[in-house]
Write an enzyme that holds these catalytic residues in place. Structure first.
Site, PDB file in Angstrom:
ATOM      1  N   HIS A 149       0.827  -1.205   0.000  1.00 45.87           N
ATOM      2  CA  HIS A 149       0.000   0.000   0.000  1.00 45.87           C
ATOM      3  C   HIS A 149       0.859   1.251   0.000  1.00 45.87           C
ATOM      4  O   HIS A 149       0.487   2.274  -0.568  1.00 45.87           O
ATOM      5  CB  HIS A 149      -0.950  -0.001   1.204  1.00 45.87           C
ATOM      6  CG  HIS A 149      -2.189  -0.796   0.937  1.00 45.87           C
ATOM      7  ND1 HIS A 149      -2.880  -1.454   1.917  1.00 45.87           N
ATOM      8  CD2 HIS A 149      -2.840  -1.036  -0.201  1.00 45.87           C
ATOM      9  CE1 HIS A 149      -3.919  -2.069   1.377  1.00 45.87           C
ATOM     10  NE2 HIS A 149      -3.909  -1.838   0.088  1.00 45.87           N
ATOM     11  N   ARG A 196      -8.220 -10.044 -15.802  1.00 48.61           N
ATOM     12  CA  ARG A 196      -7.712 -11.399 -15.543  1.00 48.61           C
ATOM     13  C   ARG A 196      -8.480 -11.978 -14.353  1.00 48.61           C
ATOM     14  O   ARG A 196      -8.063 -11.844 -13.204  1.00 48.61           O
ATOM     15  CB  ARG A 196      -6.216 -11.349 -15.219  1.00 48.61           C
ATOM     16  CG  ARG A 196      -5.341 -10.914 -16.392  1.00 48.61           C
ATOM     17  CD  ARG A 196      -3.885 -10.954 -15.978  1.00 48.61           C
ATOM     18  NE  ARG A 196      -2.967 -10.916 -17.101  1.00 48.61           N
ATOM     19  CZ  ARG A 196      -2.310  -9.826 -17.509  1.00 48.61           C
ATOM     20  NH1 ARG A 196      -2.473  -8.686 -16.883  1.00 48.61           N
ATOM     21  NH2 ARG A 196      -1.490  -9.888 -18.539  1.00 48.61           N
ATOM     22  N   ARG A 233     -11.880 -12.055 -19.002  1.00 47.17           N
ATOM     23  CA  ARG A 233     -11.287 -13.315 -19.450  1.00 47.17           C
ATOM     24  C   ARG A 233     -11.646 -14.413 -18.453  1.00 47.17           C
ATOM     25  O   ARG A 233     -11.518 -14.220 -17.240  1.00 47.17           O
ATOM     26  CB  ARG A 233      -9.770 -13.171 -19.537  1.00 47.17           C
ATOM     27  CG  ARG A 233      -9.134 -14.475 -19.961  1.00 47.17           C
ATOM     28  CD  ARG A 233      -7.670 -14.342 -20.166  1.00 47.17           C
ATOM     29  NE  ARG A 233      -6.956 -14.273 -18.900  1.00 47.17           N
ATOM     30  CZ  ARG A 233      -5.640 -14.111 -18.820  1.00 47.17           C
ATOM     31  NH1 ARG A 233      -4.940 -13.962 -19.924  1.00 47.17           N
ATOM     32  NH2 ARG A 233      -5.042 -14.074 -17.664  1.00 47.17           N
ATOM     33  N   GLU A 245      -2.750 -17.122 -28.184  1.00 48.16           N
ATOM     34  CA  GLU A 245      -1.480 -17.138 -27.451  1.00 48.16           C
ATOM     35  C   GLU A 245      -0.695 -18.417 -27.692  1.00 48.16           C
ATOM     36  O   GLU A 245       0.371 -18.611 -27.145  1.00 48.16           O
ATOM     37  CB  GLU A 245      -1.657 -16.893 -25.946  1.00 48.16           C
ATOM     38  CG  GLU A 245      -3.014 -17.073 -25.388  1.00 48.16           C
ATOM     39  CD  GLU A 245      -3.158 -16.673 -23.930  1.00 48.16           C
ATOM     40  OE1 GLU A 245      -2.356 -15.884 -23.408  1.00 48.16           O
ATOM     41  OE2 GLU A 245      -4.107 -17.171 -23.319  1.00 48.16           O
ATOM     42  N   ASP A 296       2.367 -14.927 -23.807  1.00 48.52           N
ATOM     43  CA  ASP A 296       2.377 -16.387 -23.963  1.00 48.52           C
ATOM     44  C   ASP A 296       2.721 -16.790 -25.387  1.00 48.52           C
ATOM     45  O   ASP A 296       3.385 -17.806 -25.595  1.00 48.52           O
ATOM     46  CB  ASP A 296       1.018 -16.979 -23.547  1.00 48.52           C
ATOM     47  CG  ASP A 296       0.966 -17.219 -22.052  1.00 48.52           C
ATOM     48  OD1 ASP A 296       1.950 -17.761 -21.515  1.00 48.52           O
ATOM     49  OD2 ASP A 296      -0.029 -16.840 -21.414  1.00 48.52           O
ATOM     50  N   ARG A 336       8.402 -18.056 -19.624  1.00 51.23           N
ATOM     51  CA  ARG A 336       8.350 -16.616 -19.348  1.00 51.23           C
ATOM     52  C   ARG A 336       8.728 -16.267 -17.921  1.00 51.23           C
ATOM     53  O   ARG A 336       8.989 -15.103 -17.627  1.00 51.23           O
ATOM     54  CB  ARG A 336       6.966 -16.052 -19.702  1.00 51.23           C
ATOM     55  CG  ARG A 336       5.836 -16.647 -18.899  1.00 51.23           C
ATOM     56  CD  ARG A 336       4.471 -16.273 -19.449  1.00 51.23           C
ATOM     57  NE  ARG A 336       3.914 -15.077 -18.838  1.00 51.23           N
ATOM     58  CZ  ARG A 336       2.668 -14.661 -19.041  1.00 51.23           C
ATOM     59  NH1 ARG A 336       1.865 -15.302 -19.870  1.00 51.23           N
ATOM     60  NH2 ARG A 336       2.215 -13.581 -18.442  1.00 51.23           N
ATOM     61  N   CYS A 394      -3.397  -7.684 -26.097  1.00 51.96           N
ATOM     62  CA  CYS A 394      -3.508  -7.387 -24.672  1.00 51.96           C
ATOM     63  C   CYS A 394      -2.289  -7.895 -23.903  1.00 51.96           C
ATOM     64  O   CYS A 394      -2.228  -7.773 -22.689  1.00 51.96           O
ATOM     65  CB  CYS A 394      -4.796  -7.965 -24.090  1.00 51.96           C
ATOM     66  SG  CYS A 394      -4.843  -9.758 -24.150  1.00 51.96           S
TER      67      CYS A 394
HETATM   68  C1  PEP Z   1      -0.498 -12.864 -22.513  1.00 52.11           C
HETATM   69  O1  PEP Z   1      -0.135 -14.035 -22.422  1.00 52.11           O
HETATM   70  O2  PEP Z   1       0.031 -12.030 -23.287  1.00 52.11           O
HETATM   71  C2  PEP Z   1      -1.630 -12.396 -21.693  1.00 52.11           C
HETATM   72  C3  PEP Z   1      -2.150 -11.203 -21.850  1.00 52.11           C
HETATM   73  O3  PEP Z   1      -2.088 -13.252 -20.731  1.00 52.11           O
HETATM   74  P1  PEP Z   1      -1.377 -13.439 -19.291  1.00 52.11           P
HETATM   75  O4  PEP Z   1      -0.266 -12.437 -19.206  1.00 52.11           O
HETATM   76  O5  PEP Z   1      -2.420 -13.241 -18.284  1.00 52.11           O
HETATM   77  O6  PEP Z   1      -0.910 -14.846 -19.400  1.00 52.11           O
HETATM   78 MG    MG Z   2      -1.481 -15.425 -21.438  1.00 57.43          MG
END
Ligand code: PEP
Ligand code: MG
Length: 578
Positions: free
Chosen positions: A188, A295, A331, A432, A456, A466, A503
């Site tokens: 915070h 998300r 999502r 993705e 992804d 990642r 996104c």
């Molecule tokens: C992505 O994979 O680019 C994505 C937006 O989903 P997340 O980052 O939630 O896996």
């Molecule tokens: Mg993703």
């Protein structure tokens, strides 16, 4: 000169003298009391708690107009923690049970509660343990007769501390910056520093021990660096960076209300990604056109039981209402890989190779009861405002078939229960997985829209985990294979007459904005902090010029030549661009 690093939370560069703050809880006076003194000790604790309550209330009352909107909410959270029987009530009980003095009882109970937060996987929830500790520190100060502000807030100094509670931060009105040993970017204190627009670096470890009062300090909130006793060359360098940063931020802020339209008149939709319903307000204030990615899995994580349909509906509705008519793309859960449920809550996702296992839509289809509840909740929220439903990690035609069957079933359930819902809720797929990108035309024709999850998509295209820092240098968003898949997906969606957005993280990387515009992208969704920087790129872009250049670049498969062409794209620009 000493260089320390931690987590920067933005706000630019501060240069000034240090003011090192003491920690109230460091030397807790511990003594056993006589049974006859129990009542008096409990009274001392109650008075200290009341004093802190009054201090917090006075701070809320005295918030100036224009104070960060988070300020009152954060103070209220601390007032609630103070009132929570698990803290003050349990401390009072320890006075009786163990014959501890009030300080000992309070610090032991705070430590016990903080330890329970400490073991949670989620960084945001882990930070809540710091809030408990901060409230206890304040009570400790009151018990020591040291009520009131932690420091003279009128000093233009860089505050250095083990921790600073949001309530204390608010009293440090003239702070140039904060260098804090504990906490991270989701604490915070970090949230408040960000909204006060004051540079801060958290998680420094032992800055309080290495910096002394009146030391000269440079604090770079963007890079997460603190330099103690800088050389004159470092000072001169940071002074000029600071001045450039101030000019840059002022220019960016002026773009908040400016429409994102390219030089050749192409309107671009800029939306933001959120993880929690309370972030929706930021979308409304940031000038974003909507939430391009909510998300939803974060509603499911770090809890003892899954949220039911009604709880989810309330959360989704909160976001829809905060957006006041702007679209919200929800999502369905992306559980698996690095996002897991608490053990025992639901059957676990695959563990052998989780990123390639039963993740996202695969997980949802394997647990139709959980999926149906979520589909019903989203269908209901869509009756309250413009909502789109987005499904992660689609790769197979039968996943779309199963999704459609379950959606039909969810609509039937809602009709039978006489619940309001939107029967025409648009359904989209996240692209993705390379297989889905290569067959994007198929998914575009079967569904209402596509959204490219570049993070992804890069992971699966390049076979780079990642979250594995050892292979992080191989994670290359500009690899020709990635560019071909992204460009091909955008082209396929456009040919099918379907909207398509990006996104993933690439949407918020301003180095990629021209490239994506040149691929024909008109919808971007990103973390709010990147929005204005990306908007500036858009305002300077000419999509006709970019599209000619980019279509040549993405046809290439020679990584060296593609990198050189991207470099030229970044340097060049259509004639007449200043
Ligand atoms: C992505 O994979 O680019 C994505 C937006 O989903 P997340 O980052 O939630 O896996
Ligand atoms: Mg993703």
């Amino acid at each position: 000169m000493l260089r320390l690093s931690g987590s920067g939370v933005g706000g630019g560069i501060a240069i000034g003298r240090a003011r090192v703050l003491e920690v109230a809880s460091r030397d807790v006076p511990r003594r056993r009391i006589e049974p006859a003194d129990i009542e008096a000790e409990q009274l001392r604790l109650s008075q200290a708690v009341s004093q802190v309550k009054a201090e917090l209330a006075a701070l809320v009352e005295g918030l100036p107009q224009g104070a960060p909107t988070e300020a009152a909410a954060l103070l209220e959270v601390h007032a609630m923690i103070l009132d929570d029987p698990a803290l003050s009530g349990a401390a009072r009980a320890s006075i009786v049970d163990h014959l501890w003095n009030a300080e000992w009882a309070m610090s032991a109970q705070a430590g016990h509660l903080a330890a329970q937060f400490e073991v949670l996987d989620d960084a945001y929830l882990r930070e809540r343990g710091r809030d408990v500790q901060q409230v206890a520190d304040r009570v400790m100060r009151a018990l020591a007769g040291l009520g009131g502000p932690l420091a003279d807030g009128s000093e233009p100094v860089i505050f250095v501390a083990e921790d600073i509670a949001p309530a204390d931060m608010l009293t440090m009105r003239c702070a140039l910056g904060f260098a804090i040993d504990l906490g991270g970017t989701t604490s915070h204190s970090a949230i408040l520093a960000r909204s006060m627009n004051v540079p801060a670096v958290l998680g420094l470890g032992a800055a309080r021990m290495q910096i002394q009062d009146d030391d000269w300090v440079i604090l770079d909130g963007d890079a997460g660096v603190v330099i103690v006793a800088p050389t004159s060359a470092a000072l001169a360098d940071y002074h000029s960076r600071q001045a450039a940063g101030v000019r840059e931020r002022a220019k960016l802020r002026a773009l908040t209300g400016v429409a994102a339209v390219t030089r050749d008149g192409q309107a671009i939709s800029l939306q933001i990604n959120i993880e929690r319903p309370d972030e929706a307000r930021e979308a409304a204030e940031s000038g974003a056109e909507g939430v391009g990615l909510f998300r939803s899995e974060f509603l499911f994580m770090n809890r003892a039981e899954l949220p039911g349909e009604d709880e989810q509906f309330e959360a989704y509705r909160e976001v829809v209402q905060a957006l006041k008519g702007r679209p919200v793309t929800i999502r369905t859960i992306d559980i698996g890989a690095d996002k897991t449920l608490n053990s025992g809550v639901a059957p676990p996702a695959s563990t052998a190779n989780p990123a390639l296992g039963r993740r996202a839509i695969r997980y949802s289809l394997a647990h139709p009861g959980v999926f149906l509840a979520q589909l019903r909740a989203i269908l209901r929220a869509a009756a309250c405002g413009p909502v789109r439903l987005l499904v992660p990690m689609i790769a197979h035609h039968h996943e779309v078939d199963s999704l459609m069957t379950l959606l039909a079933r969810a609509r039937e359930d809602l009709r039978a229960a006489r619940r309001a819902f939107d029967p025409a809720l648009p359904i989209g797929a996240m692209i993705e997985v390379p297989a889905a990108a290569l067959c994007a035309g198929y998914f575009a024709r079967r569904l209402d829209f596509l959204s490219i999850g570049t993070t992804d998509l890069i992971q699966y295209t390049l076979a780079i985990d990642r979250v594995d820092h050892e292979v992080a240098p191989l994670y290359d968003p500009f690899h020709p294979a990635v560019l071909q898949l992204v460009a091909g997906t955008i082209r396929a969606a456009r040919e099918a007459g379907r909207p398509v957005s990006v996104c993933g993280e690439l949407a918020g990387d301003w180095h990629a904005t021209a490239l994506l515009l040149g691929m024909g992208l008109t919808e971007f969704s990103m973390q709010p902090a990147s929005l204005l920087r990306v908007k500036r790129e858009i305002l300077q872009a000419d999509t006709r010029w970019l599209s000619r250049r980019v279509s040549r670049i993405v046809r290439g498969n020679d990584p060296v030549r593609v990198a050189a062409a991207l470099e030229r794209l970044a340097r060049g620009g259509p004639p007449g661009l200043g």
